[in-house]
Design an enzyme around this catalytic site. Structure first.
Site, PDB file in Angstrom:
ATOM      1  CG  HIS A  15     -39.404 -76.276   2.873  1.00  0.00           C
ATOM      2  ND1 HIS A  15     -40.258 -76.937   3.740  1.00  0.00           N
ATOM      3  CD2 HIS A  15     -40.175 -75.360   2.221  1.00  0.00           C
ATOM      4  CE1 HIS A  15     -41.479 -76.440   3.609  1.00  0.00           C
ATOM      5  NE2 HIS A  15     -41.458 -75.487   2.699  1.00  0.00           N
ATOM      6  CG  ASP A  35     -42.649 -56.525  19.172  1.00  0.00           C
ATOM      7  OD1 ASP A  35     -41.474 -56.099  19.117  1.00  0.00           O
ATOM      8  OD2 ASP A  35     -43.557 -55.927  19.793  1.00  0.00           O
TER       9      ASP A  35
END
Length: 469
Positions: free
Chosen positions: A160, A394
């Site tokens: 992170h 995608d």
């Protein structure tokens, strides 16, 4: 679950496409995350039923690897590493040198794709072999796992400290778009899509970076104690825990908003985020068996890019979030007006952020969180956001069938994303609990939603909300 590693590669940006050597300093926004466990996200993609392992290795995998290399031309810090300063009070940096790379593991499994990509309760340990481990000082790693004749997963583990969820999901979507459309797509090359690296835009006249570094070292022991108290052991799945996904549709959300608004003592905007978080918090509180816990908290992060003065670019690279936490008495959350209590507390905190400077009280930010965690309170936090639009990721094989935040069992968080199947504004909530609590949560969640669709919320009140469930 059997997972067999096919190959392990080191993927770097193409030569001469990145700076030969650079260091990016951490800001106080980044320093907060130094001791936190990595984020692990898993994307499931359905595949042609007749696609073989050979087709995957010869066709799919090379395209994924090549597009990752092209994406790293613009997101090269991910291939760098976190430095260890010589001096105790020096703030670490992200160091990148030409030729640095990230690890990409290709694997194959005999696990049930449909089972793992479902919404029902599944053992948390089933997901760990599908996400890679981070070696010391690494910032990100990738694992692509084939489920022959069913699909494949893209597992991403990242520190992170390199960037917040907005940037890491933007990077993954950018990479996926290259895989699908090619690197010369004009949308990808526009400045509005590229990361902004200049850390000087984050003003820190009070030296919060060094203050936070000192406080985080002191905070680390409290985090460990909190993890033990809440049965969280990063990297080591606990045997009785399961993960499940719950969906709040647009219709249910709107009716929940109507009812809460009609009962509120004050006026503020009841957003989808507020209502979803309040709903989950109350369901969760009703299922906790800790009789000795009187206070429960709820934590979430707010994107500060547009809230700073002056505002930062949309895709400023790094962390730029501020954590927020609210507390409530457990008896109030599980009482007659628990939903209203939860929504008002979360909503007022969001409203406070929008009306005041996000830097207000920054000096005591970590100590304020410490006081909440040290008080013995238990609670939830949020990982992810519906604004990340993870279902738009995608790679050329359509939208993901499912997206999971695997690391929520390490952090005690819920995951939040847009709903894949209700694009009108529904949300998906991922949750990890022990089996008994998960059964309780599922029963409450579904019972209340059924009441939402069958009851006139302005004139009637489902049993769950009135506290009699």
């Amino acid at each position: 679950m059997a997972v067999k590693v096919i190959e392990e590669s080191q993927i770097g940006a193409q030569a001469d496409s990145t700076p030969p050597k650079t260091c990016i300093p951490l800001t106080f926004f980044d320093v907060f995350w130094i001791i936190m466990p990595p984020v692990k996200r898993l994307f499931f993609y359905e595949f042609d039923q007749h696609s073989s392992s050979q087709h995957f290795i010869e066709t799919v995998l090379p395209n994924i690897k090549h597009s990752l290399s092209l994406a790293l031309q613009h997101f090269y810090p991910f291939a760098g590493h976190l430095t260890t300063p010589d001096h105790h009070d020096s703030v670490p940096e992200i160091a990148y040198s030409e030729g640095d790379s990230i690890t990409l593991i290709a694997a194959e499994t005999d696990s049930d794709f449909q089972h793992l990509s479902g919404h029902h309760a599944r053992d948390v340990s089933e997901f760990f072999p599908l996400v890679p481990k981070l070696e010391y000082s690494q910032l990100i790693a990738v694992q692509v796992t084939l489920f022959p004749n069913s699909g494949f997963t893209v597992g991403i583990t990242n520190s992170h400290v390199i960037a917040d969820g907005k940037i890491t999901t933007h990077f993954v979507k950018y990479w996926a778009s290259i895989c699908k459309l090619g690197a010369q797509n004009p949308v990808l090359l526009s400045e509005s899509s590229l990361p902004f690296f200049d850390r000087s835009v984050v003003n820190d006249p009070k030296g919060l970076d060094k203050l936070y570094l000192k406080q985080m070292r002191e905070f680390e022991e409290m985090v460990k104690s909190f993890q033990v108290a809440n049965a969280l052991t990063p990297g080591h799945p606990i045997i009785d825990k399961v993960r499940a996904t719950f969906v709040l549709g647009r219709v249910e959300i709107e009716k929940l908003k109507q009812w809460v608004t009609s009962k509120m003592s004050s006026t503020f905007h009841v957003s989808t985020f507020v209502i979803a978080c309040a709903y989950v918090w109350v369901c969760w509180a009703k299922c906790k068996r800790d009789e000795d816990v009187e206070r429960l908290f709820f934590g979430f992060s707010a994107d500060c890019r547009g809230r700073l003065d002056p505002p930062l670019p949309k895709f400023y690279f790094g962390n730029c979030v501020r954590g927020c936490a609210v507390q409530a008495n457990k008896r109030d959350l599980i009482g007659e007006d628990g939903m209203v209590v939860a929504a008002e507390m979360i909503g007022r905190e969001v409203e406070r952020l929008n009306k005041h400077s996000v830097m207000e009280g920054a000096e005591t930010y970590i100590s304020d969180i410490s006081s909440v965690m040290g008080s013995g309170a238990k609670g939830l936090s949020v990982a992810g956001s519906p604004t990340f639009k993870v279902y738009e990721t995608d790679f050329g094989w359509g939208r993901p069938k499912k997206v999971e935040v695997v690391s929520i069992e390490d952090s005690g968080a819920i995951s939040l994303s847009e709903s894949r199947d209700d694009e009108s504004g529904g949300v998906e909530v991922g949750l990890v609990l022990n089996k008994i609590e998960m059964d309780c949560f599922a029963s409450l969640f579904e019972e209340a939603l059924k009441s939402v669709t069958e009851t006139d919320w302005i004139h009637g009140c489902p049993n769950f909300i009135s506290g009699t469930a």
